[in-house]
Design a protein around this motif. Sequence first.
Motif, PDB file in Angstrom:
ATOM      1  N   HIS A  40      -3.580  15.133  -8.881  1.00 34.80           N
ATOM      2  CA  HIS A  40      -4.693  14.242  -9.160  1.00 34.80           C
ATOM      3  C   HIS A  40      -5.947  15.098  -9.354  1.00 34.80           C
ATOM      4  O   HIS A  40      -6.113  16.116  -8.702  1.00 34.80           O
ATOM      5  CB  HIS A  40      -4.865  13.278  -7.988  1.00 34.80           C
ATOM      6  N   SER A  82       9.356   6.421  -7.992  1.00 33.48           N
ATOM      7  CA  SER A  82       8.163   7.250  -8.015  1.00 33.48           C
ATOM      8  C   SER A  82       6.971   6.486  -7.448  1.00 33.48           C
ATOM      9  O   SER A  82       6.185   7.012  -6.655  1.00 33.48           O
ATOM     10  CB  SER A  82       7.893   7.677  -9.460  1.00 33.48           C
ATOM     11  N   CYS A 136       5.020   7.313  -4.045  1.00 35.89           N
ATOM     12  CA  CYS A 136       3.618   7.669  -4.164  1.00 35.89           C
ATOM     13  C   CYS A 136       2.764   6.774  -3.274  1.00 35.89           C
ATOM     14  O   CYS A 136       1.808   7.212  -2.641  1.00 35.89           O
ATOM     15  CB  CYS A 136       3.222   7.516  -5.634  1.00 35.89           C
ATOM     16  N   ASN A 163      -6.210  -0.526  -5.165  1.00 36.75           N
ATOM     17  CA  ASN A 163      -5.231   0.296  -5.872  1.00 36.75           C
ATOM     18  C   ASN A 163      -3.847   0.112  -5.257  1.00 36.75           C
ATOM     19  O   ASN A 163      -2.848  -0.039  -5.953  1.00 36.75           O
ATOM     20  CB  ASN A 163      -5.676   1.765  -5.801  1.00 36.75           C
ATOM     21  N   HIS A 168      -0.480  -1.506  -7.046  1.00 44.27           N
ATOM     22  CA  HIS A 168       0.830  -0.868  -7.189  1.00 44.27           C
ATOM     23  C   HIS A 168       1.902  -1.613  -6.392  1.00 44.27           C
ATOM     24  O   HIS A 168       3.041  -1.741  -6.837  1.00 44.27           O
ATOM     25  CB  HIS A 168       0.752   0.599  -6.770  1.00 44.27           C
ATOM     26  N   SER A 195      -9.950  -2.193  -7.596  1.00 49.10           N
ATOM     27  CA  SER A 195      -9.780  -0.755  -7.687  1.00 49.10           C
ATOM     28  C   SER A 195     -10.524  -0.153  -8.877  1.00 49.10           C
ATOM     29  O   SER A 195     -10.865   1.013  -8.867  1.00 49.10           O
ATOM     30  CB  SER A 195      -8.301  -0.421  -7.707  1.00 49.10           C
ATOM     31  N   HIS A 226      -3.911   6.581 -15.876  1.00 48.53           N
ATOM     32  CA  HIS A 226      -3.390   7.657 -15.037  1.00 48.53           C
ATOM     33  C   HIS A 226      -3.811   9.023 -15.564  1.00 48.53           C
ATOM     34  O   HIS A 226      -4.187   9.901 -14.800  1.00 48.53           O
ATOM     35  CB  HIS A 226      -1.868   7.606 -15.002  1.00 48.53           C
TER      36      HIS A 226
HETATM   37  C1  HEM Z   1       4.863   0.891 -12.666  1.00 48.46           C
HETATM   38  C2  HEM Z   1       4.172   1.925 -12.848  1.00 48.46           C
HETATM   39  C3  HEM Z   1       2.683   2.069 -12.678  1.00 48.46           C
HETATM   40  C4  HEM Z   1       1.684   1.358 -13.259  1.00 48.46           C
HETATM   41  C5  HEM Z   1       1.799   0.192 -14.236  1.00 48.46           C
HETATM   42  C6  HEM Z   1       0.452   1.914 -12.781  1.00 48.46           C
HETATM   43  C7  HEM Z   1      -0.807   1.488 -13.164  1.00 48.46           C
HETATM   44  C8  HEM Z   1      -1.982   2.008 -12.682  1.00 48.46           C
HETATM   45  C9  HEM Z   1      -3.265   1.540 -13.034  1.00 48.46           C
HETATM   46  C10 HEM Z   1      -3.552   0.428 -14.024  1.00 48.46           C
HETATM   47  C11 HEM Z   1      -4.177   2.258 -12.345  1.00 48.46           C
HETATM   48  C12 HEM Z   1      -5.697   2.101 -12.395  1.00 48.46           C
HETATM   49  C13 HEM Z   1      -6.128   0.966 -11.558  1.00 48.46           C
HETATM   50  C14 HEM Z   1      -5.989   1.212 -10.098  1.00 48.46           C
HETATM   51  O1  HEM Z   1      -6.454   2.242  -9.609  1.00 48.46           O
HETATM   52  O2  HEM Z   1      -5.419   0.329  -9.435  1.00 48.46           O
HETATM   53  C15 HEM Z   1      -3.473   3.183 -11.550  1.00 48.46           C
HETATM   54  C16 HEM Z   1      -4.050   4.087 -10.691  1.00 48.46           C
HETATM   55  C17 HEM Z   1      -3.356   5.020  -9.949  1.00 48.46           C
HETATM   56  N1  HEM Z   1      -1.993   5.173  -9.922  1.00 48.46           N
HETATM   57 FE1  HEM Z   1      -0.642   4.057 -10.883  1.00 48.46          FE
HETATM   58  N2  HEM Z   1       0.727   2.928 -11.912  1.00 48.46           N
HETATM   59  C18 HEM Z   1       2.082   3.062 -11.843  1.00 48.46           C
HETATM   60  C19 HEM Z   1       2.779   3.980 -11.110  1.00 48.46           C
HETATM   61  C20 HEM Z   1       2.189   4.972 -10.344  1.00 48.46           C
HETATM   62  C21 HEM Z   1       2.903   6.025  -9.706  1.00 48.46           C
HETATM   63  C22 HEM Z   1       4.394   6.243  -9.792  1.00 48.46           C
HETATM   64  C23 HEM Z   1       1.975   6.781  -9.065  1.00 48.46           C
HETATM   65  C24 HEM Z   1       2.237   8.034  -8.245  1.00 48.46           C
HETATM   66  C25 HEM Z   1       2.376   9.167  -8.777  1.00 48.46           C
HETATM   67  C26 HEM Z   1       0.693   6.206  -9.284  1.00 48.46           C
HETATM   68  C27 HEM Z   1      -0.497   6.687  -8.788  1.00 48.46           C
HETATM   69  C28 HEM Z   1      -1.721   6.204  -9.085  1.00 48.46           C
HETATM   70  C29 HEM Z   1      -2.947   6.739  -8.560  1.00 48.46           C
HETATM   71  C30 HEM Z   1      -3.084   7.905  -7.608  1.00 48.46           C
HETATM   72  C31 HEM Z   1      -3.973   5.995  -9.114  1.00 48.46           C
HETATM   73  C32 HEM Z   1      -5.460   6.160  -8.871  1.00 48.46           C
HETATM   74  C33 HEM Z   1      -6.070   6.886 -10.000  1.00 48.46           C
HETATM   75  C34 HEM Z   1      -7.534   7.085  -9.768  1.00 48.46           C
HETATM   76  O3  HEM Z   1      -7.863   7.789  -8.823  1.00 48.46           O
HETATM   77  O4  HEM Z   1      -8.309   6.573 -10.554  1.00 48.46           O
HETATM   78  N3  HEM Z   1       0.859   5.115 -10.074  1.00 48.46           N
HETATM   79  N4  HEM Z   1      -2.119   3.022 -11.772  1.00 48.46           N
END
Ligand code: HEM
Lengths: 585, 313
Positions: A42, A141, A145, A217, A221, A505, B269
């Motif tokens: 990240h 994953s 996570c 967030n 998820h 988020s 992401h």
């Molecule tokens: C089904 C699959 C996934 C979808 C549709 C998805 C979608 C999103 C979206 C839309 C965001 C931005 C909004 C928010 O922060 O809530 C986000 C943020 C994030 N996602 Fe996912 N995600 C998925 C899977 C994952 C996985 C597998 C990980 C782990 C590696 C992950 C880690 C994160 C993290 C760390 C953020 C925060 C990013 C930030 O700091 O701005 N996500 N995800």
Amino acid sequence: MSSRSSDQAAAAAAKADRRADAAAARSARDDAGHDPMRPSDHVDSTAPAEATGGPRLGPIGWLRFAWRQLTSMRTAIVLLLMLALAAVPGSLVPQRSSDPNGVIAVRDANPDLVWLYDALQLHDVYTSPWFSAIVILLLVSLVGCVIPRMRHHWAAMRSRPPRTPARLSRLVGFQTVPGDAADVERAEGVLKRLGYRTERYADSVSAERGYLRETGNLVFHGSIVVIVVAIVAGSGFGFQSQRLVVEGEGFSLAGASLDTLTTGQFVSADDLPAFGVHLDELDVVYETENPDAIGQPIDFTAFVEVTEDGETHPGQIRVNEPLQVQGSDLYLISNGYAPEVTVTNAEGTVVFDEIVPFLAGEDPNMSSLGVIKLPDGLAEQVGLQGFFYPSAAQLDTGAYASYFPDVLNPLLTLQVYTGDLGLDSGVPQSVYQLDTEDMTQVAGRDAPEPPLLIGPGETVDLPDGLGTISFDGVRRYAVIDVHRDVTQGWVLAGAIALVAGLLASLLIPRRRLWVKATDAGLEVAGLARGEDPRLESAVDDLARRLRGDDDAPAARQGDGRASPGAADASDEPPSTGEPAGDPRA
Amino acid sequence: MPDVSWDSYSLLAVYSSMAVYAIAFIAFAFDVARRRDPEEQRAHERELVTAGGGSAPTTTAPATTARPARRNLAKVGFALTVLAWVLHAAGTVMRGIAAERVPWANMYEFALTSIAIIVGIFVFVQLWRDLRFLGVYITGLATVFLGVATVNFYVSPTPLPPALQSYWLVIHVFVAALGTGFFALGSGLSILQLLRSRASGLAFVDRLPGASALEDLSYRVSVIGFIFWTFTLIAGAVWAEHAWGRYWGWDTKEVWTFVIWVVYAGYVHARATRGWRGTRSAWLQLIGFAAILFNFTIVNVFFKGLHTYSGLE
Ligand code: HEM
């Protein structure tokens, strides 16, 4: 920014030693900024401390390494892009689930490609192992996570804001406003009023806000998992059925009376709700005035009688307005015409007297295709195949077409075949299809006699003196879908939570602010945790309030805690105060 | 009974707006082509720092007020854009009056409305940030798409078929158009970011905010688009449940809405992932927007599905 230029003297004084400990300052920033709730790739986390060519990994090491790869942000992106790509073929090739007729047509049109469609499961993309594999990897994953982050966030929410870093000068919006240790308490009050959670550390105050961002967030998820699990579970506990029903007739949910029935793994036909549906009338309204839309359907309403527990009550099903009965939903899926046909043999005995549904194809004017099979009672087996036109008109070519979808000038045109209907071959046959392989056309385009043309109330002779056929009238039919999806509510709840989490988020900023009393005055600075484009103005705003521009200057009533010794305290090694300890460990 | 004369007024307004968009495009293009003297460039850079940092106070004295003459063409372009947009919006409203319902029930109308929203977002976003450097892109987009819409997609107003008679049409499609509008603005910013991130040698590009400031802006705009798109997806599922008896059936249109959503999730992401922030995330935003355009044009016209609402035979 004027506040910054006013600090220039102080800044210049600090310049010499600042250069000396630039590295230390950067590490202070990293410590304050590192976010152990984030995967190691990240942007907010410190550079990965991956061993390159270092000690060899044992099996456990390899497992841990693989797990870290799988739960990394990079993998999540790649899997998401693969999922997007994998979903595309299903929109190019017809799917069994949504377009079974399209599947048949494509296979007929490209016999050379059938093996490829089958090998790649291109007609069942969304249930294919390769599509499922991507979804499952993504979910693993995701869970891998999110779970550590949930644990961490739970602890973080109940802990105090972290210790003030030794040097604020490298952080965002750093500035110094007039004030001394006695003002720290006032600063804490200001921060509290702004909605920050605060903690005093000697002559400084550390503040943090926006925990809800991380909560959002995680909720986001988490709800993806809820939705997927609910969908999968739903397919096991629900059922889906369809029935074509002609006006004046009815059906019951007892399996045998349905045209199609699919039940989930954990449902048997006996578990279906016990009710009956009788279609009184299907009311259809077509546009008749707008010259650009003549014949366009305006409304379909099925007036039904529902019988449950021995009682009968009326109901209505409209497009977009399903009818609910005993937790199941009834939908109006399509409609068509069913001519009433009587066939009499040469002796004058009625051998067929039925209402025969004809299927409307793509034609908006409802010319419909139908089949009548007459295996018994005539001199030989007879098959009839042809069209029903609700508003027939003869074209220049001599062929007929329908010019309006409602019944204005009904006409039945039938081709007649004699021979073997193939009903005894044991292979199940569709009632909507005539297998003409072992039959001869005796009236029709390819026969000496023209096809039969029958108007309503008319009776015409069958060829070869086989008998007569009459077209007694026409009724409408409705195709009604009955189904139950027990987890639908869960999916909806998951979707609502998903949106709420997403909003929190993406829109709530998460940040830390510090105010620290030094010889030069009150140092103020901030740090973003995640996207925070307004951080700088938030620090400016805090500085303004501390200067008293916005706030009436609060009475100074320091509690004397700010002793000279406080200066030493801030030279302690900085710590983030994160409960998980050093995240790089 | 739909009113034919309202529809012809609507078309007149839409054609006029196309003409004015085209002139606005030319004005913006000349503005872009014009080189600036170094001093102004420096002034501009100061402005950009602000754009990236996001602190409001300094924008009270923007560099543009110091040298009003220089921004004349951009001003003309912007004023024309506003005029064209008013005509366009009026044309859209009149189409709704002609059809006696919301003007987004077939492809032509959806194009009309969503392009009006794209330009409307561009116009109103200026209250927040001076993004007039996107003028060429937005007016170009509007001219071309309105042209395609009127020439290729036009159908006379007709009443709604039963499946579309639902307040979900109002919500689902309008939110989709809003999402599209924000994604469109973000795509313009991402294109400029990509141009800016390498030495282009173009004076216009060198004058722009820095690549990372552009990326920040693009992200902030696209994320709003993503929120709307998420809502579109869910509202669509709820509507499908009412109309067809299932909330999700992998119909072609559903597939593409999903694909777009997933690509933008990847984009969000990428923004937060080391090694993906920057150029790669910009490409993802553009892939997402390309998928939107593909969904709207190719999928609507050539793919078979339940959503065949284009009104074209
Ligand atoms: C089904 C699959 C996934 C979808 C549709 C998805 C979608 C999103 C979206 C839309 C965001 C931005 C909004 C928010 O922060 O809530 C986000 C943020 C994030 N996602 Fe996912 N995600 C998925 C899977 C994952 C996985 C597998 C990980 C782990 C590696 C992950 C880690 C994160 C993290 C760390 C953020 C925060 C990013 C930030 O700091 O701005 N996500 N995800």
